[in-house]
Scaffold this motif. Structure first.
Motif, PDB file in Angstrom:
ATOM      1  N   ARG A  14       0.669  -0.919  -0.332  1.00 43.21           N
ATOM      2  CA  ARG A  14      -0.028   0.078   0.290  1.00 43.21           C
ATOM      3  C   ARG A  14       0.948   0.599   0.219  1.00 43.21           C
ATOM      4  N   VAL A  15       1.512   1.543  -1.373  1.00 42.68           N
ATOM      5  CA  VAL A  15       2.251   2.438  -0.888  1.00 42.68           C
ATOM      6  C   VAL A  15       1.852   3.856  -0.678  1.00 42.68           C
ATOM      7  N   GLU A  16       0.656   4.065  -1.479  1.00 41.77           N
ATOM      8  CA  GLU A  16       0.187   5.113  -0.820  1.00 41.77           C
ATOM      9  C   GLU A  16      -0.123   5.324   0.732  1.00 41.77           C
ATOM     10  N   ALA A  17      -0.399   4.550   1.212  1.00 36.00           N
ATOM     11  CA  ALA A  17      -0.526   4.068   2.944  1.00 36.00           C
ATOM     12  C   ALA A  17       0.826   4.627   3.567  1.00 36.00           C
ATOM     13  N   LEU A  18       1.360   3.994   2.963  1.00 35.20           N
ATOM     14  CA  LEU A  18       3.585   4.182   3.580  1.00 35.20           C
ATOM     15  C   LEU A  18       3.880   5.846   3.061  1.00 35.20           C
ATOM     16  N   THR A  19       3.250   6.188   1.975  1.00 37.68           N
ATOM     17  CA  THR A  19       4.114   7.998   1.759  1.00 37.68           C
ATOM     18  C   THR A  19       3.248   8.457   2.441  1.00 37.68           C
ATOM     19  N   ALA A  20       2.212   8.025   3.062  1.00 36.21           N
ATOM     20  CA  ALA A  20       0.997   9.330   3.512  1.00 36.21           C
ATOM     21  C   ALA A  20       1.758   9.336   5.274  1.00 36.21           C
ATOM     22  N   TYR A  21       1.917   8.251   5.585  1.00 30.14           N
ATOM     23  CA  TYR A  21       2.084   7.377   6.890  1.00 30.14           C
ATOM     24  C   TYR A  21       3.781   8.481   7.046  1.00 30.14           C
ATOM     25  N   PHE A  22       5.069   8.411   6.184  1.00 27.52           N
ATOM     26  CA  PHE A  22       6.334   8.941   6.309  1.00 27.52           C
ATOM     27  C   PHE A  22       6.293  10.229   6.023  1.00 27.52           C
ATOM     28  N   PHE A  23       5.344  10.730   4.619  1.00 32.08           N
ATOM     29  CA  PHE A  23       5.518  12.408   4.826  1.00 32.08           C
ATOM     30  C   PHE A  23       4.945  12.943   6.235  1.00 32.08           C
ATOM     31  N   ALA A  24       4.109  12.133   6.740  1.00 35.70           N
ATOM     32  CA  ALA A  24       3.383  12.971   8.694  1.00 35.70           C
ATOM     33  C   ALA A  24       4.735  12.631   9.004  1.00 35.70           C
ATOM     34  N   LEU A  25       4.948  11.983   9.673  1.00 31.09           N
ATOM     35  CA  LEU A  25       6.559  11.243   9.917  1.00 31.09           C
ATOM     36  C   LEU A  25       7.431  12.472  10.136  1.00 31.09           C
ATOM     37  N   TYR A  26       8.189  12.961   9.203  1.00 37.65           N
ATOM     38  CA  TYR A  26       9.016  13.440   8.470  1.00 37.65           C
ATOM     39  C   TYR A  26       8.366  15.156   9.180  1.00 37.65           C
ATOM     40  N   PHE A  27       7.287  15.449   8.208  1.00 32.76           N
ATOM     41  CA  PHE A  27       6.638  16.853   8.626  1.00 32.76           C
ATOM     42  C   PHE A  27       6.954  17.369  10.835  1.00 32.76           C
ATOM     43  N   LEU A  28       6.920  16.350  11.328  1.00 30.65           N
ATOM     44  CA  LEU A  28       6.310  15.786  12.588  1.00 30.65           C
ATOM     45  C   LEU A  28       7.726  16.282  13.526  1.00 30.65           C
ATOM     46  N   CYS A  29       8.420  15.508  12.499  1.00 30.59           N
ATOM     47  CA  CYS A  29      10.056  15.651  12.569  1.00 30.59           C
ATOM     48  C   CYS A  29      10.655  16.759  12.636  1.00 30.59           C
ATOM     49  N   ALA A  30      10.394  17.252  11.297  1.00 29.78           N
ATOM     50  CA  ALA A  30      10.864  18.883  11.024  1.00 29.78           C
ATOM     51  C   ALA A  30      10.009  19.866  11.750  1.00 29.78           C
ATOM     52  N   THR A  31       9.126  19.819  12.285  1.00 28.11           N
ATOM     53  CA  THR A  31       8.596  20.492  13.272  1.00 28.11           C
ATOM     54  C   THR A  31       8.937  20.398  14.327  1.00 28.11           C
ATOM     55  N   GLN A  32       9.271  19.208  15.252  1.00 27.17           N
ATOM     56  CA  GLN A  32      10.211  19.402  16.380  1.00 27.17           C
ATOM     57  C   GLN A  32      11.160  19.995  16.286  1.00 27.17           C
ATOM     58  N   ASP A  33      12.241  19.630  14.951  1.00 27.10           N
ATOM     59  CA  ASP A  33      13.492  20.567  14.596  1.00 27.10           C
ATOM     60  C   ASP A  33      13.366  21.569  14.895  1.00 27.10           C
ATOM     61  N   VAL A  34      12.767  22.041  14.400  1.00 28.02           N
ATOM     62  CA  VAL A  34      11.947  23.834  14.329  1.00 28.02           C
ATOM     63  C   VAL A  34      12.375  24.409  15.536  1.00 28.02           C
ATOM     64  N   ALA A  35      11.300  23.253  16.429  1.00 33.63           N
ATOM     65  CA  ALA A  35      10.675  24.190  17.091  1.00 33.63           C
ATOM     66  C   ALA A  35      11.943  24.073  18.623  1.00 33.63           C
ATOM     67  N   VAL A  36      12.842  22.900  18.745  1.00 33.63           N
ATOM     68  CA  VAL A  36      13.921  22.424  19.299  1.00 33.63           C
ATOM     69  C   VAL A  36      15.245  23.537  19.291  1.00 33.63           C
ATOM     70  N   ASP A  37      14.767  23.816  17.916  1.00 36.12           N
ATOM     71  CA  ASP A  37      16.273  25.068  17.274  1.00 36.12           C
ATOM     72  C   ASP A  37      15.925  26.645  18.133  1.00 36.12           C
ATOM     73  N   GLY A  38      14.505  26.658  18.292  1.00 42.96           N
ATOM     74  CA  GLY A  38      14.006  27.770  18.659  1.00 42.96           C
ATOM     75  C   GLY A  38      14.217  27.943  20.307  1.00 42.96           C
ATOM     76  N   TRP A  39      14.104  26.926  20.591  1.00 36.90           N
ATOM     77  CA  TRP A  39      13.731  26.311  22.464  1.00 36.90           C
ATOM     78  C   TRP A  39      15.555  26.143  22.840  1.00 36.90           C
ATOM     79  N   ALA A  40      16.784  26.340  21.985  1.00 37.93           N
ATOM     80  CA  ALA A  40      17.165  25.669  22.761  1.00 37.93           C
ATOM     81  C   ALA A  40      18.297  27.703  22.243  1.00 37.93           C
ATOM     82  N   LEU A  41      17.468  28.562  21.819  1.00 35.17           N
ATOM     83  CA  LEU A  41      18.021  30.053  21.597  1.00 35.17           C
ATOM     84  C   LEU A  41      17.792  30.274  22.867  1.00 35.17           C
ATOM     85  N   THR A  42      16.319  30.147  23.470  1.00 42.11           N
ATOM     86  CA  THR A  42      15.843  30.349  24.627  1.00 42.11           C
ATOM     87  C   THR A  42      16.267  29.828  26.359  1.00 42.11           C
TER      88      THR A  42
END
Length: 172
Positions: free
Chosen positions: A17-45
Motif C-alpha cells: 500500500r504505497v499511498e498509505a506508506l507515503t502518507a504515513y512517512f510524510f506525516a512522520l517527516y513533517f512532525l520531525c521537521a516541526t520538532q527540529d524547528v521548535a527545538v532549535d528555537g527552544w535552544a536559543l531561549t
C-alpha cells in the motif's frame, strides 16, 4: 503501529500500500521537521549567550548522527546475514528488527528525549518584560510566517525543482 506498517509493506507477496506508506512517512517527516524547528528555537531561549553559537554545530552533528544511525543501523539490524554473522550465536531466519519495530523504537526515543528536555530543563520566562505569554498566538504567528515564505515565487520554484529533480531516475 508495528503490525500496520508490516501489513502495508505486504510481506506475503501481495501489493504494498504505497499511498498509505507515503502518507504515513510524510506525516512522520513533517512532525520531525516541526520538532527540529521548535527545538532549535527552544535552544536559543535555554542556552546562555556564550553557548548560543554552538546550536548550529550541535544540530548538524545530531542530524548527521541520526541519518547514519537510522539508515546504517536499520539496514544492519534488518539484514539476516549481518545479524547471523555478528549478533547471534546460532543462525536464525530474518533480521533482528522489522521496519515497524524500528519506527516504533525511534518514536519512543523521540518521545523520551522530548520529555527529558521538557521536564528536566527550565527555560527563561518569555514574558520577563510583563504581559501574558500566549503560546497558541506564537504558534499561529510562526505558521503564518512559514506560509508567507512558501508563497514567495523563488521558494515555489525551488520547491518545484527539489520535488521533481529525481523524477528522471525513477523510470524503470
Amino acid at each position: 503501529s508495528r503490525k500496520t506498517i508490516g501489513r502495508w509493506r505486504a510481506p506475503d507477496g501481495g501489493e504494498p500500500r504505497v499511498e498509505a506508506l507515503t502518507a504515513y512517512f510524510f506525516a512522520l517527516y513533517f512532525l520531525c521537521a516541526t520538532q527540529d524547528v521548535a527545538v532549535d528555537g527552544w535552544a536559543l531561549t535555554m542556552l546562555s549567550p556564550a553557548r548560543v553559537g554552538w546550536t548550529s554545530t550541535c544540530n548538524s552533528v545530531g542530524q548527521s548522527l541520526g541519518y547514519a544511525l537510522s539508515y546504517v543501523g536499520f539496514v544492519a539490524l534488518h539484514d539476516e546475514a549481518f545479524c547471523n554473522a555478528y549478533l547471534r550465536r546460532e543462525p536464525a531466519r530474518g533480521g533482528a528488527v522489522s521496519l515497524g519495530a524500528f519506527v516504533a523504537g525511534c518514536g519512543w526515543a523521540f518521545l523520551a528525549a522530548t520529555a527529558a528536555v521538557a521536564f528536566c530543563r527550565r527555560e527563561a520566562s518569555p514574558d520577563a518584560g510583563g504581559g501574558a505569554y500566549d503560546a497558541v498566538r506564537e504558534l499561529k504567528r510562526a505558521y503564518a510566517s512559514a506560509l508567507a515564505a512558501l508563497r514567495l515565487p523563488p521558494v515555489r520554484s525551488l520547491a518545484a525543482v527539489l520535488l521533481t529533480c529525481m523524477a528522471a531516475f525513477g523510470c524503470a
